[in-house]
Design an enzyme around this catalytic site. Structure first.
Site, PDB file in Angstrom:
ATOM      1  N   ASP A  53       0.875  -1.163   0.000  1.00 22.14           N
ATOM      2  CA  ASP A  53       0.000   0.000   0.000  1.00 22.14           C
ATOM      3  C   ASP A  53       0.919   1.221   0.000  1.00 22.14           C
ATOM      4  O   ASP A  53       2.103   1.123   0.354  1.00 22.14           O
ATOM      5  CB  ASP A  53      -0.934   0.002   1.218  1.00 22.14           C
ATOM      6  CG  ASP A  53      -2.130   0.933   1.004  1.00 22.14           C
ATOM      7  OD1 ASP A  53      -2.065   1.775   0.077  1.00 22.14           O
ATOM      8  OD2 ASP A  53      -3.115   0.828   1.748  1.00 22.14           O
TER       9      ASP A  53
HETATM   10  C1  BGC Z   1      -4.979   3.330   0.099  1.00 24.04           C
HETATM   11  C2  BGC Z   1      -5.100   2.352  -1.060  1.00 24.04           C
HETATM   12  C3  BGC Z   1      -4.873   3.062  -2.358  1.00 24.04           C
HETATM   13  C4  BGC Z   1      -3.518   3.740  -2.318  1.00 24.04           C
HETATM   14  C5  BGC Z   1      -3.197   4.499  -3.574  1.00 24.04           C
HETATM   15  C6  BGC Z   1      -3.719   4.151   0.035  1.00 24.04           C
HETATM   16  O1  BGC Z   1      -3.805   5.213   0.947  1.00 24.04           O
HETATM   17  O2  BGC Z   1      -5.024   2.617   1.315  1.00 24.04           O
HETATM   18  O3  BGC Z   1      -6.372   1.744  -1.049  1.00 24.04           O
HETATM   19  O4  BGC Z   1      -4.976   2.167  -3.432  1.00 24.04           O
HETATM   20  O5  BGC Z   1      -3.498   4.668  -1.239  1.00 24.04           O
HETATM   21  O6  BGC Z   1      -3.990   5.623  -3.679  1.00 24.04           O
END
Ligand code: BGC
Length: 714
Positions: A218
């Site tokens: 993530d």
């Molecule tokens: C989120 C993800 C997301 C990623 C990219 C993170 O803060 O938890 O779900 O895909 O950011 O935006």
């Protein structure tokens, strides 16, 4: 590629793309999942900066309520087309975390409190997305069930709970759809960051489930890059040159094997080559129409007293009130936030279908008032959890005032997480739970209100009477960086049904404009731990409609506490009035299994299994008992095993009985037979206590032989 090149391929070039190096082309990874969030200028992952217009389809909270994999699949196929148009190779979703508490701020991004429903919908999403050549990223792996402290909280979970509740949706998607990537979550699990958890990322994900794609972090989830790489995390996002240097350093110092680097490099290379669909154009009008159709499958009609819906011809004046009638809420905040191509305004859509009826904003003199309400945008978002289930006080006041003034009142809710209906539920005639329906939600709701379409959504999560009645209440969101999943497998309806806690509306509930009956339930074992089930469903009402057949399995077989019932199969059937259809299910061993921590695997215990067809999780309308041979587990015995385990052993038990009988006089045997409760008193004693001067004396050799017998019969 030299070592430096390899390391640079293992983190992004920038916020959204991978490094083009050594002949490997760059790939763009972008949110997701109910649309494409493609940023061209400034980048962020919390929904601040602009992204290019794309269709905002219904978010997962709505798709969950469709109970229909074809809804998830059609949505994902359209998202894939838009991803191709916007030059995105991997779309970041679906999110398959389980709704453990209704307060989780990101529940609008997740499907359900049930792992099967979540897994089936997510599998359809990934298959359809990837069939168009766009890779998926199943997230957030794993146990990311809250926003409070999300980047460092340690989720303390026992293995049975992980295996039965929090991992199965990931497992199903990985095994059945082969996602391009799995996204490692921010949080820790039992003290270890998910992004550097060897058991999770390698043993379970790859060795057990056979995952062969890329594990991506993530955004910002990597804490110790070398530990993460060793554990099985291939790609760090966004780019992080400092961590690339740490990889190089660790190889040079001998701390990291270069073979580990090569393995991840090869996976990232394969990802960038395999998920490279041709560019496509998308038809914004057609996708808007699709978004409207899909949204119509998701809304849940909770209540419909006096058949107030659909709006009948004798309703001449309709009052449309509430903030969301003119500025609808249709998606949540944070990284999944889409810039829509257009947005349906409910009031305008109602006008289009109202014919010559009078539309007013004054509930006084109205035959029917429709209140569009819900929590404010700022109440629900990625990054923080909600403080309560209540609607804002002024919204409750608006509902009550409207209900006092109008002849009949319908409430249309727009909310990403469950809201409390208490304090106003009984004052209104109908409630349509719209969740967040995407950019065409306004049109879809108008269609449902006027009967152009019929509601067919079912609750994918329980609506409790009180927050205090929810299973995780005392353990959410944890304290001092730890959250204990003390309720174990008993979450959502599993808890409410097992503890007999009344709820406002149970999991699986949903009404429509016609009636259905199910009957002729037939159940047959097809093996020691499999079965075939069929049931006939009939539309006994006057209108076309859809019914969700829900199959639950109820058992107390085996050595662990089972929830009163668990959803094990479902399907949605569309029927014209008077028509019937036979629905059949093949249940595999997992429909009956529990995770046995002693054996470290799934196990089906011999015993009775009730096959139940439910209107919802608490209204069972048909039931048949199935006897399964299952698997008899003969565990190896020792003197530390309990007396109960010795007597209960299928081979040793009878031998032990004979030995003991031989040491007793007839009189003693008669006394023992009269006192069955004796065994109950001693069954938890370790055997060495039983075989003592205070208990019975058996020859050492006989005891040794029995232990040996148990060893040979495992
Ligand atoms: C989120 C993800 C997301 C990623 C990219 C993170 O803060 O938890 O779900 O895909 O950011 O935006």
């Amino acid at each position: 590629m030299n070592l430096q090149d390899k390391a640079s391929l293992l983190s992004g070039r920038d916020f959204w793309s991978t490094e083009p190096v050594g002949g490997v082309r760059s790939a763009v990874l972008s949110d997701g999942p109910h649309g494409v969030r493609r940023q061209k200028a400034q980048a962020d992952h919390v929904g601040i900066h602009e992204s290019l217009p794309a269709t905002c389809f219904p978010p997962a909270v709505a798709v969950g309520s469709s109970w229909d994999p074809s809804v998830a699949g059609r949505l994902a196929a359209a998202v894939a087309t838009e991803a191709r148009a916007l030059d995105v190779q991997v779309n970041l979703g679906p999110g398959v975390n389980i709704k453990r508490s209704p307060l989780c701020g990101r529940n609008f991004e997740y499907y359900s409190e049930d792992p099967l429903l979540t897994g089936v919908l997510a599998t359809a999403h990934v298959k359809a997305l990837q069939a168009e050549g766009v890779g998926a990223s199943v997230k957030h792996f794993a146990a990311n069930n809250q926003e409070s402290g999300r980047m460092r909280i340690s989720a303390e979970i026992d293995e049975r709970t992980l295996r039965e509740i929090y991992l199965p949706a990931f497992e199903r998607v990985v095994k059945q759809a082969g996602p391009a990537t799995v996204m490692a979550a921010y949080n820790k699990i039992n003290g270890v960051y998910a992004s550097q958890h060897p058991w999770l990322l390698t043993q379970v994900l790859r060795d057990e489930w056979g995952f062969d794609g890329v594990v991506v972090s993530d955004w910002g989830a990597v804490n110790d890059r070398v530990a993460a790489l060793k554990a099985g995390l291939d790609l760090e996002m966004p780019g992080n040159p400092a961590n690339d240097a740490k990889i190089v350093q660790a190889v040079l110092s001998g701390e990291l094997d270069e073979a580990d680097v090569d393995r991840s490099v090869s996976r990232v290379r394969t990802m960038t080559e395999r998920w490279r669909p041709e560019a496509a154009a998308f038809d914004a009008d057609a996708h808007h129409a699709l978004a409207r159709e899909l949204a119509g499958e998701c809304a849940v009609l909770l209540k419909n007293s006096h058949d107030v819906l659909p709006v009948e011809a004798d309703v001449r004046t309709i009052a449309v009130v509430g903030p969301f009638a003119t500025s609808p809420r249709y998606q949540g905040g944070g990284s999944s936030h889409i810039t829509p191509t257009r947005v349906d305004i409910p009031l305008e859509e109602i006008r289009k279908l109202a014919g010559d009826r009078v539309i007013t904003t004054d509930p006084d003199g109205a035959d029917l008032a429709i209140v569009f309400t819900g929590p404010a945008d700022a109440d629900e978002s990625e990054g923080y959890d909600r403080a309560s289930l209540d609607l804002p006080a002024e919204q409750i006041e608006l509902i009550l005032a409207t209900a006092r003034a109008a002849r009949r009142t319908v409430v249309v809710l727009s909310n990403g997480g469950v809201v409390s209906l208490e304090g106003w539920h009984d004052e209104v005639d109908a409630i349509l739970e719209g969740w967040l329906l995407g950019q065409a939600g306004g049109g879809a709701i108008a269609d449902l209100l006027f009967g152009v379409t019929a509601p067919s959504g079912r609750l994918a999560e329980t609506i409790p009477l009180r927050l205090q009645d929810t299973a995780s209440y005392l353990n959410f969101p944890g304290e001092q960086d730890h959250v204990r999943y003390g309720e174990g497998v008993m979450i959502g309806y599993r808890y409410h049904e097992s503890a007999e806690r009344p709820v406002r509306y149970p999991f699986g509930h949903g009404l429509t404009y016609t009636r259905f009956e199910v009957g002729d339930l037939k159940v047959a074992a097809t093996g020691d731990d499999t079965a075939h089930v069929s049931v006939v469903v009939t539309n006994t009402g006057e209108r076309y409609g859809k019914h969700v057949v829900q199959l639950y399995v109820a058992t107390q077989a085996g050595p662990v506490r089972r929830p009163v019932r668990e959803l094990r199969a479902f399907t949605k059937v569309a029927l014209e009035p008077g028509r019937s259809s036979t629905v059949a299910f093949d249940l595999d061993a997992r429909a009956f299994a529990y995770w046995d921590v002693a054996q470290g695997r799934w196990l089906v215990a011999p015993g009775d299994y009730a096959i139940q067809i439910g209107e919802n999780a608490s209204a069972i309308v048909a039931e048949e008992i199935l006897k399964l041979a299952g698997e008899v587990i003969a565990r190896e015995l020792s003197l530390d095993s309990s007396v109960g385990e010795w007597f209960g052993h299928p081979v040793v038990g009878p031998v032990l009985m004979r030995h003991i009988a031989a040491t007793m006089t007839e009189e003693q045997q008669a006394v023992a037979a009269e006192h069955e409760d004796l065994l109950k008193m001693i069954e938890s004693l370790p055997m060495h206590q039983f075989l003592s001067p205070l208990g019975v004396r058996l020859p050492d050799e006989a005891v040794r032989d029995m232990i040996e017998l148990s060893r040979t019969h495992q």
